[in-house]
Design a protein around this motif. Structure first.
Motif, mmCIF file in Angstrom:
data_model
loop_
_atom_site.group_PDB
_atom_site.id
_atom_site.type_symbol
_atom_site.label_atom_id
_atom_site.label_comp_id
_atom_site.label_asym_id
_atom_site.label_seq_id
_atom_site.Cartn_x
_atom_site.Cartn_y
_atom_site.Cartn_z
ATOM 1 N N VAL A 53 0.852 -1.197 0.000
ATOM 2 C CA VAL A 53 0.000 0.000 0.000
ATOM 3 C C VAL A 53 0.891 1.252 0.000
ATOM 4 O O VAL A 53 0.633 2.205 -0.742
ATOM 5 C CB VAL A 53 -0.977 0.009 1.213
ATOM 6 N N VAL A 54 1.973 1.205 0.795
ATOM 7 C CA VAL A 54 2.910 2.341 0.829
ATOM 8 C C VAL A 54 3.459 2.591 -0.578
ATOM 9 O O VAL A 54 3.479 3.731 -1.064
ATOM 10 C CB VAL A 54 4.079 2.058 1.822
ATOM 11 N N ASN A 55 3.889 1.506 -1.260
ATOM 12 C CA ASN A 55 4.460 1.657 -2.605
ATOM 13 C C ASN A 55 3.426 2.177 -3.599
ATOM 14 O O ASN A 55 3.738 2.994 -4.455
ATOM 15 C CB ASN A 55 5.021 0.307 -3.098
ATOM 16 N N HIS A 56 2.189 1.701 -3.457
ATOM 17 C CA HIS A 56 1.122 2.167 -4.358
ATOM 18 C C HIS A 56 0.943 3.683 -4.207
ATOM 19 O O HIS A 56 0.818 4.406 -5.201
ATOM 20 C CB HIS A 56 -0.191 1.441 -4.043
ATOM 21 N N VAL A 57 0.986 4.144 -2.970
ATOM 22 C CA VAL A 57 0.807 5.590 -2.713
ATOM 23 C C VAL A 57 2.019 6.371 -3.237
ATOM 24 O O VAL A 57 1.884 7.455 -3.804
ATOM 25 C CB VAL A 57 0.558 5.838 -1.203
#
Ligand code: KG4
Ligand code: ZN
Length: 346
Positions: free
Chosen positions: A221-225
């Motif tokens: 999720v961090v990478n997606h953001v």
């Protein structure tokens, strides 16, 4: 027989009167969410101070709502069951000292309960037909554990989280997305407006073990953001991230739990802990129950999150199992155990 339950392991001060182990007469919960919200997590020092301010009125309210007085402790209220661990040391201390003092002054039996045991028994308070053996998934802010309850007090620990607990992952993802604490209920609500299939986050199923791991999912999720930018409040992008993250958590927890039930030939599956209040997880468990013919026990939302009724229920069975006259004395030394492991009763 009435039991007074006391729970203060994290950020809820709770006291409850339970009759015959399963009938809730009162269950008072004073939440500290308003205090910890601005820090996006529980601040241990503030939690213990708030417990100290609240414990007296919470216990009094539990007694009076049940039509009982302080002088009934040691008589009609035969025992006091309190959470000894795991939890925040300062928070546990407040509940334990309250329980020890009341027990010492009034001559009531003192029963120490593991917090996870409380979650294992929460469903028993609403379903009188629930008896071991059953498989329980306890999913909360601090725990993601799969445990077989072979009998009251007889546990087989299958696995737990190796890093973040499911609730912790919810809270951290919510913080990343600038959502309020606690993140679980907020993400749950927002997810209803998003498409759970819009982003394919990983399902950390980890074959060959009953353990869980949610830190990789959180990193995705961090990478997606990082790659797509922080979504605006009330945007479709935000709804989709929440719904897709929730779908990944739900599928992982459901798959693993029902595989374990099949593997160990268990017909009853019980959910407990704060994340058990999650609407997507509840729906998935009911769907799998309908498909497999297994019995699924879902406590109402108020009994999923921390409360003293579940501690009183576990204490009742622990007391029943004890040999007459042995153990549970108010004079016995009681250690605080912030990282207490679940143990079988002897
Ligand atoms: O069992 P609990 O009250 O306290 C602990 O022992 O940790 O669980 C609190 C956790 C928090 O992480 C919170 O975000 C999560 O349960 N939670 C939820 C929901 N309601 C509470 N997570 C997902 N969906 C919910 N509806
Ligand atoms: Zn809990």
């Amino acid at each position: 027989m009435f039991i007074l339950g006391i729970e203060t392991s994290c950020d809820e001060t709770s006291a409850s009167i339970v009759r015959g182990g399963r009938k809730i007469i009162s269950n008072i919960v004073s939440s500290q969410t308003a205090i910890h919200k601005k820090y996006s997590g529980v601040v241990p020092e503030l939690a213990s101070r708030a417990h100290l301010e609240n414990i007296n009125w919470v216990v009094s309210a539990a007694l009076s709502q049940a039509g009982l007085k302080m002088r009934d402790i040691g008589k009609r209220v035969a025992a006091i069951s309190y959470t000894r661990g795991p939890g925040l040391a300062g928070s546990l201390l407040v509940g334990q000292v309250a329980a020890q003092t009341l027990s010492f002054m009034r001559g009531a039996r003192l029963i120490d309960v593991n917090h996870i045991e409380g979650h294992l028994y929460a469903a028993c308070l609403e379903r009188k037909d629930l008896r071991p053996p059953y498989l329980s998934l306890v999913v909360s802010g601090g725990h993601t554990e799969l445990i077989i309850v072979r009998d009251f007090g007889k546990y087989e620990y299958l696995g737990g989280t190796r890093d973040d607990a499911a609730g912790e992952a919810y809270d951290k993802v919510a913080k990343l997305l600038n959502l309020e604490y606690p993140g679980g209920p907020v993400i749950d609500a927002i997810s209803k407006k998003g498409d759970p299939e819009s982003i394919r986050f990983p399902r950390p199923l980890m074959p060959g073990t009953w353990d869980f791991s949610f830190s990789g999912l959180k990193t995705s999720v961090v990478n997606h953001v990082k790659n797509n930018g922080l979504p605006g409040p009330d945007s479709k992008a935000l709804f989709n991230i929440c719904a897709s993250f929730q779908a990944a958590v739900t599928e992982t927890l459901t798959e693993k739990t029902f595989s374990a039930a099949k593997h160990f030939k268990l017909r009853k599956v019980v959910l407990g802990g704060g994340v058990a209040a999650n609407s997507s997880l509840r729906k998935a468990f009911l769907k799998r129950a309908a498909e497999t013919g297994l019995d699924v026990f879902l406590p109402s939302r108020a009994l999923c999150t921390d409360n003293a009724a579940m501690i009183a229920c576990a204490g009742y069975y622990k007391l029943k199992k004890s040999r007459a006259g042995k153990g549970f004395s108010c004079l016995k030394a009681q250690k605080i155990e912030p990282s207490m492991k679940i143990r079988n009763w002897h």
